[in-house]
Design an enzyme around this catalytic site. Structure first.
Site, short mmCIF file in Angstrom:
data_model
loop_
_atom_site.label_atom_id
_atom_site.label_comp_id
_atom_site.label_asym_id
_atom_site.label_seq_id
_atom_site.Cartn_x
_atom_site.Cartn_y
_atom_site.Cartn_z
N GLU A 183 5.08 0.27 62.72
CA GLU A 183 3.79 0.08 63.41
C GLU A 183 3.04 -1.15 62.89
O GLU A 183 2.32 -1.07 61.90
CB GLU A 183 2.90 1.32 63.24
N LYS A 225 6.00 0.87 67.22
CA LYS A 225 4.67 1.35 67.65
C LYS A 225 3.70 0.17 67.64
O LYS A 225 3.07 -0.11 66.61
CB LYS A 225 4.19 2.46 66.73
P1 13P Z 1 -4.67 5.68 67.77
O1 13P Z 1 -3.90 6.02 69.01
O2 13P Z 1 -5.96 6.42 67.63
O3 13P Z 1 -4.78 4.20 67.54
O4 13P Z 1 -3.84 6.26 66.55
C1 13P Z 1 -2.50 6.04 66.48
C2 13P Z 1 -2.12 5.86 65.07
O5 13P Z 1 -1.33 6.60 64.56
C3 13P Z 1 -2.71 4.73 64.34
O6 13P Z 1 -2.00 4.53 63.17
#
Ligand code: 13P
Length: 342
Positions: A183, A225
């Site tokens: 991510e 992500k």
């Molecule tokens: P959000 O969808 O609220 O951005 O959260 C996803 C997430 O895991 C952020 O690390």
């Protein structure tokens, strides 16, 4: 020679594919302790071990959740917590056919030598922590890097440091038998336009995939992500940009940077409203039918904010709050198939 018979989720790549099965995606419920203080304060609830357990139990026992939710990302505390009926919370998920995952990063700290920029920490001891999480039933993991956009940000030092850490984490996750969700979040904060966000996202993803290759990560057993390509929240473009434009810009950057062997892209919601995040996921799927990867979700706030509002910490609100989650999950699942009815 015969090939070994394996059910889809019995291999790492099978687990990655199961997480992005048609119509399905991920619920991110891995808020850290400080973040839970903020989320619960908004609805007038004190964050205690007990209120956090009650809330997460509400989420995980929502009837029909598994119809659209393939996996849930947990925080360390939740991974070890028992429900009111005495079962471990990850077991409740597994029993419902939902894969439990674990956030393993230890949050962000200022990056030395790079004013205003952050690096994600948590690599020390990670091999041992992975072994423990695997024993507790975790099937996948998440590590979040954060990149701020500015006229001169992010610096190449920040992009490289974060990409390196993401790749080190991903390699360790696969060694331990967990699917790493990679991510790199490009933040929406700022007055930059969509073009600048696209440029930064492209730079970040190129670096991330270069590092993953360098560190021998098996891309077929990962998920990406990312954030969507969006104008900064205080940019004049923020009021005007259409969902179709966000989708087209996002797909263009992904096509330039994300190898076809990655099975799925699971977008974060990143502070977009539930309606916005869902509409844009829908636009992505209507545009993205011929892309090599599944285009799915790993939403935190976009799935949970309306649920918290409906619950407000009151036991009599559990069933109505679960109905709200079921409806948001249904709409998000529809968007994931490109058939969200606005
Ligand atoms: P959000 O969808 O609220 O951005 O959260 C996803 C997430 O895991 C952020 O690390």
């Amino acid at each position: 020679t015969s090939t070994p018979s394996t059910t889809p989720a019995s291999t790492l790549s099978g687990t990655a594919q199961a997480l992005v099965a048609p119509g399905k995606g991920i619920l991110a419920a891995d808020e850290s302790l400080p973040t839970m203080v903020k989320r619960l304060a908004r609805i007038g609830v004190e964050s205690t071990e007990d209120t956090r357990r009650s809330y997460r139990e509400l989420l995980f026992t929502t009837p029909g959740l598994a119809d659209t939710v393939s996996g849930v990302i947990l925080f360390d505390e939740t991974m070890r917590q028992r429900s009111s009926t005495g079962a471990f919370l990850p077991e409740i998920l597994a029993g419902a056919g939902i894969l439990p995952g674990i956030k393993v990063d230890a949050g962000t700290v200022p990056l030395a030598g790079a004013p205003g920029e952050l690096v994600t920490q948590g690599l020390d001891g990670l091999r041992e922590r992975f072994a423990e999480y695997a024993a507790l039933g975790a099937r996948f993991a998440k590590w979040r890097a954060v990149l701020r956009v500015g006229p001169l940000l992010p610096s190449s030092a920040c992009v490289e440091a974060n990409a390196h850490a993401l790749a080190r984490y991903a390699a360790l996750a696969q060694d331990a038998g967990l699917v790493p969700i990679v991510e790199p979040e490009v933040l929406m904060d700022g007055s930059h336009g969509t073009e600048r966000c696209a440029e930064v996202t492209r730079q970040v993803l190129r670096q991330v995939y270069a590092e993953l290759a360098r560190q021998h990560v098996d891309l077929a057993s990962t998920l990406l992500k990312p954030s969507m390509v969006l104008p900064g929240t205080t940019s004049p473009e923020a009021e005007q940009v259409s969902d179709d434009e966000v989708a087209a810009r996002t797909i263009a950057v992904l096509r330039d940077t994300v190898p076809a062997s990655v099975p799925g892209v699971v977008f974060l919601s990143g502070g977009q409203s539930p309606q916005q995040a869902t509409a844009r996921l829908d636009a992505l799927n209507r545009l993205g039918v011929h892309q090599p990867w599944q285009l799915s979700f790993s939403f935190g706030r976009a799935l949970q904010a309306p649920v918290l509002d409906a619950w407000r910490g009151e036991p009599e609100n559990v069933a109505p709050a679960q109905a709200v989650l079921a409806e948001r999950a249904r709409l998000t699942g529809a968007a994931r198939r490109g058939c969200y009815e606005r």
